[in-house]
Enzyme design. Structure first.
Site, PDB file in Angstrom:
ATOM      1  N   GLU A   1     -12.988  21.496  12.757  1.00  0.00           N
ATOM      2  CA  GLU A   1     -13.235  22.108  11.448  1.00  0.00           C
ATOM      3  C   GLU A   1     -14.191  21.269  10.605  1.00  0.00           C
ATOM      4  O   GLU A   1     -15.034  21.815   9.892  1.00  0.00           O
ATOM      5  CB  GLU A   1     -11.910  22.316  10.711  1.00  0.00           C
ATOM      6  CG  GLU A   1     -10.983  23.328  11.363  1.00  0.00           C
ATOM      7  CD  GLU A   1     -11.593  24.712  11.446  1.00  0.00           C
ATOM      8  OE1 GLU A   1     -12.424  25.071  10.580  1.00  0.00           O
ATOM      9  OE2 GLU A   1     -11.226  25.459  12.372  1.00  0.00           O
TER      10      GLU A   1
ATOM     11  N   PRO B   1       7.435  27.229   0.786  1.00  0.00           N
ATOM     12  CA  PRO B   1       8.581  27.438   1.667  1.00  0.00           C
ATOM     13  C   PRO B   1       9.588  28.467   1.175  1.00  0.00           C
ATOM     14  O   PRO B   1      10.531  28.787   1.898  1.00  0.00           O
ATOM     15  CB  PRO B   1       9.214  26.037   1.746  1.00  0.00           C
ATOM     16  CG  PRO B   1       8.789  25.359   0.482  1.00  0.00           C
ATOM     17  CD  PRO B   1       7.411  25.877   0.196  1.00  0.00           C
TER      18      PRO B   1
ATOM     19  N   GLU C   1     -18.164  31.407   5.677  1.00  0.00           N
ATOM     20  CA  GLU C   1     -18.697  30.065   5.885  1.00  0.00           C
ATOM     21  C   GLU C   1     -20.220  30.027   5.834  1.00  0.00           C
ATOM     22  O   GLU C   1     -20.812  28.968   5.616  1.00  0.00           O
ATOM     23  CB  GLU C   1     -18.198  29.496   7.207  1.00  0.00           C
ATOM     24  CG  GLU C   1     -16.706  29.182   7.190  1.00  0.00           C
ATOM     25  CD  GLU C   1     -16.238  28.515   8.457  1.00  0.00           C
ATOM     26  OE1 GLU C   1     -17.081  28.279   9.358  1.00  0.00           O
ATOM     27  OE2 GLU C   1     -15.033  28.230   8.568  1.00  0.00           O
TER      28      GLU C   1
ATOM     29  N   ARG D   1     -13.224  32.831  -1.718  1.00  0.00           N
ATOM     30  CA  ARG D   1     -11.912  33.256  -1.250  1.00  0.00           C
ATOM     31  C   ARG D   1     -11.639  34.658  -1.766  1.00  0.00           C
ATOM     32  O   ARG D   1     -11.425  34.864  -2.958  1.00  0.00           O
ATOM     33  CB  ARG D   1     -10.836  32.277  -1.733  1.00  0.00           C
ATOM     34  CG  ARG D   1     -10.920  30.911  -1.068  1.00  0.00           C
ATOM     35  CD  ARG D   1     -10.733  31.015   0.424  1.00  0.00           C
ATOM     36  NE  ARG D   1     -10.640  29.713   1.065  1.00  0.00           N
ATOM     37  CZ  ARG D   1     -10.484  29.547   2.377  1.00  0.00           C
ATOM     38  NH1 ARG D   1     -10.426  30.609   3.183  1.00  0.00           N
ATOM     39  NH2 ARG D   1     -10.418  28.333   2.892  1.00  0.00           N
TER      40      ARG D   1
ATOM     41  N   GLU E   1       4.270  28.627   6.536  1.00  0.00           N
ATOM     42  CA  GLU E   1       2.941  28.022   6.594  1.00  0.00           C
ATOM     43  C   GLU E   1       2.996  26.558   6.154  1.00  0.00           C
ATOM     44  O   GLU E   1       3.559  26.227   5.108  1.00  0.00           O
ATOM     45  CB  GLU E   1       1.961  28.784   5.709  1.00  0.00           C
ATOM     46  CG  GLU E   1       0.541  28.241   5.800  1.00  0.00           C
ATOM     47  CD  GLU E   1      -0.435  28.978   4.899  1.00  0.00           C
ATOM     48  OE1 GLU E   1      -1.643  28.731   5.027  1.00  0.00           O
ATOM     49  OE2 GLU E   1       0.018  29.797   4.069  1.00  0.00           O
TER      50      GLU E   1
ATOM     51  N   LEU F   1      -7.431  26.949  10.571  1.00  0.00           N
ATOM     52  CA  LEU F   1      -6.143  27.338  11.135  1.00  0.00           C
ATOM     53  C   LEU F   1      -5.914  26.740  12.517  1.00  0.00           C
ATOM     54  O   LEU F   1      -6.854  26.529  13.287  1.00  0.00           O
ATOM     55  CB  LEU F   1      -6.060  28.865  11.241  1.00  0.00           C
ATOM     56  CG  LEU F   1      -6.149  29.658   9.946  1.00  0.00           C
ATOM     57  CD1 LEU F   1      -6.132  31.152  10.251  1.00  0.00           C
ATOM     58  CD2 LEU F   1      -5.019  29.283   8.993  1.00  0.00           C
TER      59      LEU F   1
ATOM     60  N   GLU G   1     -17.703  23.023   9.379  1.00  0.00           N
ATOM     61  CA  GLU G   1     -17.919  23.322   7.956  1.00  0.00           C
ATOM     62  C   GLU G   1     -18.876  22.353   7.268  1.00  0.00           C
ATOM     63  O   GLU G   1     -19.454  22.697   6.235  1.00  0.00           O
ATOM     64  CB  GLU G   1     -16.572  23.349   7.228  1.00  0.00           C
ATOM     65  CG  GLU G   1     -15.674  24.477   7.733  1.00  0.00           C
ATOM     66  CD  GLU G   1     -14.457  24.711   6.864  1.00  0.00           C
ATOM     67  OE1 GLU G   1     -14.170  23.880   5.985  1.00  0.00           O
ATOM     68  OE2 GLU G   1     -13.783  25.745   7.062  1.00  0.00           O
TER      69      GLU G   1
ATOM     70  N   ALA H   1     -11.247  22.691   6.181  1.00  0.00           N
ATOM     71  CA  ALA H   1      -9.928  23.038   6.710  1.00  0.00           C
ATOM     72  C   ALA H   1     -10.044  24.231   7.644  1.00  0.00           C
ATOM     73  O   ALA H   1     -11.044  24.954   7.647  1.00  0.00           O
ATOM     74  CB  ALA H   1      -8.962  23.351   5.567  1.00  0.00           C
TER      75      ALA H   1
ATOM     76  N   ARG I   1      16.104  37.967   3.390  1.00  0.00           N
ATOM     77  CA  ARG I   1      15.007  37.078   3.049  1.00  0.00           C
ATOM     78  C   ARG I   1      13.740  37.550   3.750  1.00  0.00           C
ATOM     79  O   ARG I   1      13.735  37.784   4.961  1.00  0.00           O
ATOM     80  CB  ARG I   1      15.321  35.630   3.466  1.00  0.00           C
ATOM     81  CG  ARG I   1      16.439  34.993   2.643  1.00  0.00           C
ATOM     82  CD  ARG I   1      16.004  34.759   1.209  1.00  0.00           C
ATOM     83  NE  ARG I   1      17.065  34.211   0.367  1.00  0.00           N
ATOM     84  CZ  ARG I   1      17.807  34.934  -0.443  1.00  0.00           C
ATOM     85  NH1 ARG I   1      17.649  36.260  -0.486  1.00  0.00           N
ATOM     86  NH2 ARG I   1      18.722  34.370  -1.209  1.00  0.00           N
TER      87      ARG I   1
END
Length: 214
Positions: A99, A121, A148, A70, A126, A84, A103, A82, A43
């Site tokens: 955040e 998943p 940004e 993106r 994540e 990390l 932003e 959003a 996997r």
């Protein structure tokens, strides 16, 4: 061996594991996992930082969105603010507040947990937590950098955001989940979890890896 107790009881043991790549925000790991019946299958697992997002609604009932470029898909997307969780031990709520300020230049007095999402998943750990924020006010916004520096802020009624998601105009997974969860919670009078609710699904493997390398 694995099916003696019936479906849903097998222990998926990781027999061996090796890392083939470790970068700035993710690592790729190859695991050998014992399947029901004893077969061992490989996997591919991407370890990734966890993330937080904010569904912030102003006094006029409008949801605060950003329009951000993106690079992997080569276009701008309507998204929730959003970021990390890329600091070891950082509280997710603290990160969400940071955040939102970075932003949008906004802060909020009222916070709760809207929804937790495991993003894909089948191949990555994540996961993100989306917060609901209200009673907004302006705050200092650091000088934006990189992508940004180009983002724009858009406000729209929650109902319009729902229609935009269902029309394919909002496709970012975090935004879609947040918009639909917010609409459902409000429409059905569902009480949200407190902002400090436990998050057992918060990924830590990649941060732990980075800490071990230091």
């Amino acid at each position: 061996m694995s099916s003696e107790n019936g479906p849903g009881t097998h222990d998926f043991e990781t027999v061996s594991s090796r890392t083939v790549y470790s970068g700035a925000i993710l690592a790729l790991r190859l695991d050998q996992v014992r399947m029901p019946g004893g077969k061992v299958a490989e996997r591919e697992v991407i370890e990734h930082h966890g993330a937080v997002a904010v569904a912030a609604v102003d006094e006029d009932g409008q949801l605060v969105l950003i329009n951000q470029y993106r690079h992997p898909i080569g276009r701008r997307l309507l998204e929730l603010p959003a970021g990390l969780l890329d600091k070891q031990g950082e509280d997710p709520l603290t990160a969400a507040k940071r955040e939102l300020a970075e932003e949008t230049g906004l802060a909020a007095r009222e916070w709760s947990v809207l929804v937790d999402v495991a993003l894909s998943p089948g191949f990555t750990d994540e996961a993100l937590r989306i917060y609901f924020a209200t009673d907004l006010y302006e705050t200092d916004r650091p000088t934006p950098e990189l992508e940004e520096a180009d983002l724009s802020i858009i406000r729209m009624p929650v109902d319009k955001a729902v229609r935009a998601a269902l029309a394919g105009e909002i496709v970012n997974a975090t935004a879609v989940a947040g918009v639909l969860a917010l609409s459902t919670a409000r429409g059905n009078g569902i009480a949200l979890r407190p902002a400090d609710a436990p998050w057992p699904g918060m990924p830590t493997a990649f941060l732990d890896r980075k800490a071990a390398q230091q």
